[in-house]
Scaffold this motif. Sequence first.
Motif, PDB file in Angstrom:
ATOM      1  N   LEU A   1       0.409  -1.653   0.202  1.00 32.74           N
ATOM      2  CA  LEU A   1      -0.804   0.510  -0.106  1.00 32.74           C
ATOM      3  C   LEU A   1       0.970   0.965   0.009  1.00 32.74           C
ATOM      4  O   LEU A   1       0.829   2.650  -0.444  1.00 32.74           O
ATOM      5  CB  LEU A   1      -1.346  -0.141   1.397  1.00 32.74           C
ATOM      6  CG  LEU A   1      -1.806  -1.581   1.222  1.00 32.74           C
ATOM      7  CD1 LEU A   1      -3.291  -1.676   2.879  1.00 32.74           C
ATOM      8  CD2 LEU A   1      -3.198  -0.643   0.450  1.00 32.74           C
ATOM      9  N   GLY A   2       1.576   1.127   0.658  1.00 31.64           N
ATOM     10  CA  GLY A   2       2.522   2.416   0.510  1.00 31.64           C
ATOM     11  C   GLY A   2       3.792   2.954  -0.939  1.00 31.64           C
ATOM     12  O   GLY A   2       3.777   4.068  -1.487  1.00 31.64           O
ATOM     13  N   ILE A   3       3.358   1.462  -1.897  1.00 33.78           N
ATOM     14  CA  ILE A   3       4.045   1.643  -2.903  1.00 33.78           C
ATOM     15  C   ILE A   3       2.998   2.069  -3.794  1.00 33.78           C
ATOM     16  O   ILE A   3       3.699   3.398  -4.369  1.00 33.78           O
ATOM     17  CB  ILE A   3       4.525   0.946  -3.834  1.00 33.78           C
ATOM     18  CG1 ILE A   3       5.377  -0.146  -2.668  1.00 33.78           C
ATOM     19  CG2 ILE A   3       5.116   0.644  -5.312  1.00 33.78           C
ATOM     20  CD1 ILE A   3       6.280  -1.207  -3.380  1.00 33.78           C
ATOM     21  N   LEU A   4       1.910   2.104  -3.963  1.00 33.00           N
ATOM     22  CA  LEU A   4       0.962   2.663  -4.416  1.00 33.00           C
ATOM     23  C   LEU A   4       0.555   4.440  -3.963  1.00 33.00           C
ATOM     24  O   LEU A   4       0.433   5.332  -5.129  1.00 33.00           O
ATOM     25  CB  LEU A   4      -1.107   1.884  -3.952  1.00 33.00           C
ATOM     26  CG  LEU A   4      -0.311   0.815  -3.909  1.00 33.00           C
ATOM     27  CD1 LEU A   4      -1.870  -0.537  -3.356  1.00 33.00           C
ATOM     28  CD2 LEU A   4      -0.442   0.473  -5.774  1.00 33.00           C
ATOM     29  N   PHE A   5       0.727   4.741  -2.298  1.00 34.63           N
ATOM     30  CA  PHE A   5       0.511   5.793  -1.752  1.00 34.63           C
ATOM     31  C   PHE A   5       1.733   6.845  -2.324  1.00 34.63           C
ATOM     32  O   PHE A   5       1.556   7.565  -3.208  1.00 34.63           O
ATOM     33  CB  PHE A   5       1.031   5.644  -0.648  1.00 34.63           C
ATOM     34  CG  PHE A   5       1.330   7.308   0.166  1.00 34.63           C
ATOM     35  CD1 PHE A   5       0.170   8.250   0.070  1.00 34.63           C
ATOM     36  CD2 PHE A   5       2.494   7.644   0.581  1.00 34.63           C
ATOM     37  CE1 PHE A   5       0.754   9.352   0.881  1.00 34.63           C
ATOM     38  CE2 PHE A   5       2.244   8.405   1.842  1.00 34.63           C
ATOM     39  CZ  PHE A   5       1.483   9.440   1.080  1.00 34.63           C
ATOM     40  N   LEU A   6       3.557   6.484  -2.493  1.00 32.03           N
ATOM     41  CA  LEU A   6       4.684   7.147  -3.651  1.00 32.03           C
ATOM     42  C   LEU A   6       3.799   7.057  -4.498  1.00 32.03           C
ATOM     43  O   LEU A   6       4.471   8.069  -5.559  1.00 32.03           O
ATOM     44  CB  LEU A   6       5.056   6.089  -3.166  1.00 32.03           C
ATOM     45  CG  LEU A   6       6.973   6.430  -4.272  1.00 32.03           C
ATOM     46  CD1 LEU A   6       6.866   7.543  -3.753  1.00 32.03           C
ATOM     47  CD2 LEU A   6       8.298   5.411  -3.950  1.00 32.03           C
ATOM     48  N   ALA A   7       3.158   6.201  -5.833  1.00 34.69           N
ATOM     49  CA  ALA A   7       2.566   6.358  -6.924  1.00 34.69           C
ATOM     50  C   ALA A   7       1.680   7.604  -7.575  1.00 34.69           C
ATOM     51  O   ALA A   7       2.363   8.057  -7.943  1.00 34.69           O
ATOM     52  CB  ALA A   7       2.355   5.055  -7.759  1.00 34.69           C
ATOM     53  N   GLY A   8       1.079   7.273  -6.334  1.00 36.39           N
ATOM     54  CA  GLY A   8      -0.294   8.169  -6.609  1.00 36.39           C
ATOM     55  C   GLY A   8       0.425   9.784  -5.867  1.00 36.39           C
ATOM     56  O   GLY A   8      -0.301  11.139  -6.386  1.00 36.39           O
ATOM     57  N   LEU A   9       0.595   9.954  -5.078  1.00 31.26           N
ATOM     58  CA  LEU A   9       1.745  11.192  -4.494  1.00 31.26           C
ATOM     59  C   LEU A   9       2.688  11.617  -5.881  1.00 31.26           C
ATOM     60  O   LEU A   9       3.122  13.018  -5.587  1.00 31.26           O
ATOM     61  CB  LEU A   9       2.114  11.310  -3.361  1.00 31.26           C
ATOM     62  CG  LEU A   9       3.168  12.097  -2.762  1.00 31.26           C
ATOM     63  CD1 LEU A   9       1.208  13.306  -2.360  1.00 31.26           C
ATOM     64  CD2 LEU A   9       3.650  11.865  -1.394  1.00 31.26           C
ATOM     65  N   ALA A  10       3.636  11.037  -6.263  1.00 38.15           N
ATOM     66  CA  ALA A  10       4.717  11.432  -7.139  1.00 38.15           C
ATOM     67  C   ALA A  10       3.438  11.829  -8.699  1.00 38.15           C
ATOM     68  O   ALA A  10       4.637  13.201  -9.360  1.00 38.15           O
ATOM     69  CB  ALA A  10       5.351  10.503  -7.844  1.00 38.15           C
ATOM     70  N   TYR A  11       3.095  11.061  -8.834  1.00 35.73           N
ATOM     71  CA  TYR A  11       1.682  11.550 -10.463  1.00 35.73           C
ATOM     72  C   TYR A  11       1.173  13.037  -9.777  1.00 35.73           C
ATOM     73  O   TYR A  11       1.376  13.471 -10.744  1.00 35.73           O
ATOM     74  CB  TYR A  11       0.933  10.608 -10.343  1.00 35.73           C
ATOM     75  CG  TYR A  11       0.251  10.608 -12.210  1.00 35.73           C
ATOM     76  CD1 TYR A  11       0.890  10.457 -12.883  1.00 35.73           C
ATOM     77  CD2 TYR A  11      -0.918  11.462 -11.981  1.00 35.73           C
ATOM     78  CE1 TYR A  11       0.109  10.587 -13.597  1.00 35.73           C
ATOM     79  CE2 TYR A  11      -1.947  11.321 -13.159  1.00 35.73           C
ATOM     80  CZ  TYR A  11      -1.163  11.522 -13.848  1.00 35.73           C
ATOM     81  OH  TYR A  11      -1.539  11.217 -15.514  1.00 35.73           O
TER      82      TYR A  11
END
Length: 606
Positions: free
Chosen positions: A281-291
């Motif tokens: 879930l942290g990886i998904l959080f990172l991808a959304g924030l970076a986008y």
Amino acid sequence: MASEGNLRVELKSQQPSRNSAQHDATKSSHICPLEMLLHRLKAAKTNQDGKFASIMDALGEFGTFQRRLVTLTFLPIILAAFFTFADIFVFTAQKPYCNTSWILAVGPNLSEAEQLNLTLPRDTNGSLMTCLMYLPVTWDLESIVQFGLNYTQACQDGWIYPESKMRSLINEFDLVCGEEINVDIVLTIGQAGLLIGSLLFGFISDRLGRYPSILLSILGMIIFGFGTAFVNSFQQYLFFRFGALQALMGYIISSVALATEWLMGEHRAHAVILEHCFFSLGILFLAGLAYSLPHWRLLFLLGGAPVFSLISYIWILPESPRWLITKGKVEEAKQVLCYAAGVNKKQIPLNLLDKLQVSEQKMPKASVLDFYNNRHLRKVALVMGCVWFTASHSYFTLSFKMKDFGVNIYFSQVIPGIVEVPAQLCCIFLLEQIGRKWSLAVTLFQATFMNLLILIFPSEFKSIMALMVLLGQFSLAASVTVFFVYTAELLPTVLRATGLGLLYLAWVAGAILSLTLISQNLTISSSLCCISAICALALCSMLPETRDKPLSDTLEHYSLETRSKSKNLITEDTIYDNKTEELAKNTLLNRMTNVDSGATSSRRND
């Protein structure tokens, strides 16, 4: 007289057999007590482990305290995933052009496109060159437009990035035109940080405790993780990333050890599985924030800001009672257990707490050298090291294979993150139904099979290849989750964090070797994945099953098993915590001495 003589001869002839029968009876009478005492000695360590199990039963296996502990220890895992994979989104490719703002002095109304057309040379295909510019002149604008510029030179005043939509490290520190970075080197530095962190914090966690180790790692995340947003050079960025990854590895090892030692049975496995789900879930959080964010500094500022909330762990995070007991801090362990019982609205009987008595001279001693000297630890380290190496090498190989399909950088992280969560949840069923060892074998076999198919399947069928890569990542995610649970249960409390740190050596070795071979030949890397996986599967049969087994706190249990199998039951350096064990040991020695004495006396009488 003859009859009397015959009678004497008969009685005399029966005397040796009677003495022999008496000796056999004496020896036989000692066999049963000896076997009972032997059984008691073999069960002594189990009883020691059962003490803590009884206390945890009275405490409540998974009450309010344990649920709160799991939440506290695994929410920061989201931040750990964020800091671990942030490099992927801050090195996005940028197309540079030389900064030729000098022409604006003679033509202030020029658009950016007109400025570039007048001051940059073109390649043979007609595109503007990125690392060369025309030599500045003192002409007026009309002369420049009419005659053009002829002499070129390297960029002198930096670069501009007109096509860039995001501020990344590349255009922040101008990592272009001979200053390009090697992504493999950045990843290698990151793996080195994880390696040093695993060794350093593994030692700290076993020496100083889980609680101070977690606090130190949180401090490291604040300084090096959040502090990355304020670096002034690329070298500083690498240094801060190195420090942040050390802290992250320390937190992961210490939190797994803490949760493992507080929980019982399948709750222990569920907690580790939940940790891995939070990591995905942290990886998904990172991808959304970076986008959604246009600047890499904002990514670290907003994504790392929640780490300050972890300062509250100074007051609310408990220490591991198992670790406290192994260090002789029995009173502190009792206080922590009573506090946990109060949160769960339970009461631990005093007779159970009174059993937690460890004299200082009998405190268990352990060091990293036990991974070489102790046969059980040596076997665990070799087998699980092979498994960790295989999983790491396969993971990085499949991740590199995903790039061949031209997937967007954000989707390349989101898709595996989505796939990994159900894979990790499936581990709950596997661990409960077939145990740790068979779960590890099944998931590792599936990943190996997918790697083998990728190796032999034609690369023209990209859609099928992409599906096999996803299935391989699915199996690897499950395998990583299982061997984290299994390894934590195989290692004793006194060396649990140190063991996890040492085994991470194998993970780093697999990652670095994968990065090296991938740049040379992907086929060789995939072939090595299959070979190492076959070796790991063969070695897994050597490990014991740990499902429904109590955790071991010291190395005595393994030493006792080894001695009993070799029929060398008691040695001088064997340490017991219970006085009844000492009495049993002395009784056993006396019994054995009496048997030997009886046998000697019988032989003398004969």
